[in-house]
Scaffold this motif. Structure first.
Motif, mmCIF file in Angstrom:
data_model
loop_
_atom_site.group_PDB
_atom_site.id
_atom_site.type_symbol
_atom_site.label_atom_id
_atom_site.label_comp_id
_atom_site.label_asym_id
_atom_site.label_seq_id
_atom_site.Cartn_x
_atom_site.Cartn_y
_atom_site.Cartn_z
ATOM 1 N N LYS A 188 0.568 -0.995 -0.162
ATOM 2 C CA LYS A 188 -0.060 -0.271 0.130
ATOM 3 C C LYS A 188 0.972 1.334 0.289
ATOM 4 O O LYS A 188 1.957 1.259 0.534
ATOM 5 N N ILE A 189 0.598 2.653 -0.682
ATOM 6 C CA ILE A 189 1.716 3.397 -0.299
ATOM 7 C C ILE A 189 0.457 4.475 0.280
ATOM 8 O O ILE A 189 -0.514 5.206 -0.317
ATOM 9 N N LYS A 208 -3.347 14.771 -8.667
ATOM 10 C CA LYS A 208 -4.589 14.300 -10.209
ATOM 11 C C LYS A 208 -4.056 13.482 -11.152
ATOM 12 O O LYS A 208 -4.875 12.372 -11.690
ATOM 13 N N ARG A 209 -2.639 13.658 -11.803
ATOM 14 C CA ARG A 209 -2.047 12.760 -12.701
ATOM 15 C C ARG A 209 -1.569 11.299 -11.493
ATOM 16 O O ARG A 209 -1.748 10.095 -11.954
ATOM 17 N N LEU A 210 -0.998 11.355 -10.412
ATOM 18 C CA LEU A 210 -0.579 10.654 -9.745
ATOM 19 C C LEU A 210 -1.743 9.725 -8.590
ATOM 20 O O LEU A 210 -1.472 8.032 -8.492
ATOM 21 N N THR A 211 -2.790 10.202 -8.664
ATOM 22 C CA THR A 211 -3.948 9.995 -7.818
ATOM 23 C C THR A 211 -4.692 8.564 -8.660
ATOM 24 O O THR A 211 -5.605 8.096 -8.434
ATOM 25 N N TYR A 213 -3.140 5.648 -9.019
ATOM 26 C CA TYR A 213 -2.826 4.571 -8.917
ATOM 27 C C TYR A 213 -3.556 4.727 -6.628
ATOM 28 O O TYR A 213 -3.208 5.739 -6.631
ATOM 29 N N PRO A 214 -3.250 4.275 -6.455
ATOM 30 C CA PRO A 214 -4.182 3.662 -5.336
ATOM 31 C C PRO A 214 -3.391 4.292 -4.120
ATOM 32 O O PRO A 214 -1.760 4.129 -3.903
ATOM 33 N N VAL A 215 -4.518 5.436 -3.142
ATOM 34 C CA VAL A 215 -3.307 6.526 -2.191
ATOM 35 C C VAL A 215 -4.230 6.756 -0.966
ATOM 36 O O VAL A 215 -5.355 7.154 -1.579
#
Length: 385
Positions: A188-189, A208-211, A213-215
């Motif tokens: 998990k991140i 917006k670009r990175l999320t 992916y699950p955070v």
């Protein structure tokens, strides 16, 4: 009981990355033969000025010798007057206050024959879930290095990681993609940590670009003390937003602006367990959650944080203290324990902090002063050699 002397020892402890962190161990000696220890953690950070350790020792001797260590409230008031809050993250006066405050709790609990955790109210938990930090990518080549860090730490039981972002968003995205592909739901991140390096609009664009992916949450996505900007980010973001507490005044402003969902509270940043407990109680009254932050302390500072965190009723998120796992060594005989991604508290039967100094290790890592030498700002931000 009276304090009879104050001794400071500078420690230079290398991280696994090669960066040498400079800490200060404090000893409080008393006329009852009971000594207390504390840790002023991580002077190797901005603001880039140096504390004169000889002068600091003399100042603390003037303030503390003759005092009853049980007068924790009045001593903290004296410390605040001499090392005041500056509304600045990594303010070195907070490190000083934290070290003294920790040593006061240690000596008082030892004198009573109890653990610091019992001295401050007991435990709601015996272990605290923590995450391992992945330091900021500046170059694409560093992605593979950080993937290997995750592999090694996953084998040791760490399954949650915190990613420092904002210097190379392509590399950050590639890292998240690779983690998702290789580990899936096994890793998990916990958070994307912007570390106040961008204004809120820039942070929002990258988030917006990175999320995709699950955070779990976003940390420090605005400049320091930009309470409006922090609120603007929070209103746009679907994920919870966290910020460190480095001043009770700063915490009040975040509450007034409704800037965050989670307060990141750590004794080192706000000046000790006494102040951290005030910040935690304030968060609870304001209806906010908590997580334990860190500057990556050694075992003395990490244990103090564990005792503080063990009594919190609103510790709702995975916390950060993994410092002892980031260094090549320590200065105690009984390092704090991590297992399956949890920080375990010392046995409740131990008195004080439950830490025993290893003087051979102290001599091994002892340094003359806290001078900066040739360390650059990038090294300070990324904790690399």
């Amino acid at each position: 009981m009276k304090i009879t002397d104050v001794k400071l020892t500078a420690i230079g402890m290398p991280r696994l990355t090669g960066f040498v962190n400079k800490h200060v161990m404090i000893q409080l000696l008393t006329d009852e033969g009971v000594d207390g220890i504390g840790e002023m953690s991580d002077f190797s950070h901005l603001p880039k000025y140096t504390i004169d350790i000889v002068d600091l020792e003399r100042t603390l001797q003037q303030l503390l010798i003759g005092q009853n260590p049980f007068n924790i409230a009045s001593i903290n008031l004296d410390l605040s007057n001499n090392f005041p809050e500056a509304m600045y993250y990594y303010e070195k006066g907070s490190f000083v206050r934290n070290g003294v405050d920790t040593a006061l709790y240690d000596v008082c609990a030892k004198f009573l024959g109890v653990s610091v955790s019992d001295f401050i109210g007991g435990r709601l938990r015996e272990k605290i879930k923590v995450c391992y930090p992945i330091f900021r990518h500046r170059f694409m080549e560093e992605v593979e290095e950080n993937i290997e860090v995750v592999r090694k730490q996953f084998e040791k039981g760490f399954d949650v990681f915190r990613l420092y972002v904002s210097k190379n968003e392509e590399a950050d995205e590639q890292f998240l993609y690779r983690i998702n592909e290789e580990f899936g739901g096994k890793v998990k991140i916990k958070s994307l940590d912007f570390s106040h390096l961008l204004d809120w609009k820039q942070a929002w664009r990258i988030a917006k670009r990175l999320t995709k992916y699950p955070v779990d949450l976003i940390e420090s996505p605005a400049y320091r003390n930009d309470f409006e900007g922090l609120r603007n980010f929070r209103m746009k973001c679907d994920l919870p937003v966290s910020e460190h507490v480095w001043s009770l005044r700063q915490q009040l402003e975040m509450i007034k602006h409704d800037s965050v969902d989670i307060f990141n509270v750590s004794p080192i940043f706000i000046g000790g367990i006494t102040s951290a407990r005030k910040a935690a109680e304030t968060a609870e009254v304001a209806g906010k959650s908590l997580l334990l932050g860190t500057t990556q302390e050694l075992s003395i500072g990490t244990t103090a944080m564990a005792y503080f965190g063990a009594a919190l009723g609103n510790l709702d998120y995975i916390s950060d203290p993994t410092g002892p796992e980031l260094y090549v060594g320590d200065i105690v005989k009984n390092k704090v324990k991590y297992r399956d991604g949890y920080l375990y508290l010392p046995d409740r039967k131990s008195t004080g902090l439950g830490m025993e100094i290893d003087w051979g290790l102290v001599d091994k890592y002892r340094i003359k002063d806290l001078s900066w030498e040739d360390v650059t700002v990038h090294q300070l931000q990324d904790r690399t050699s």
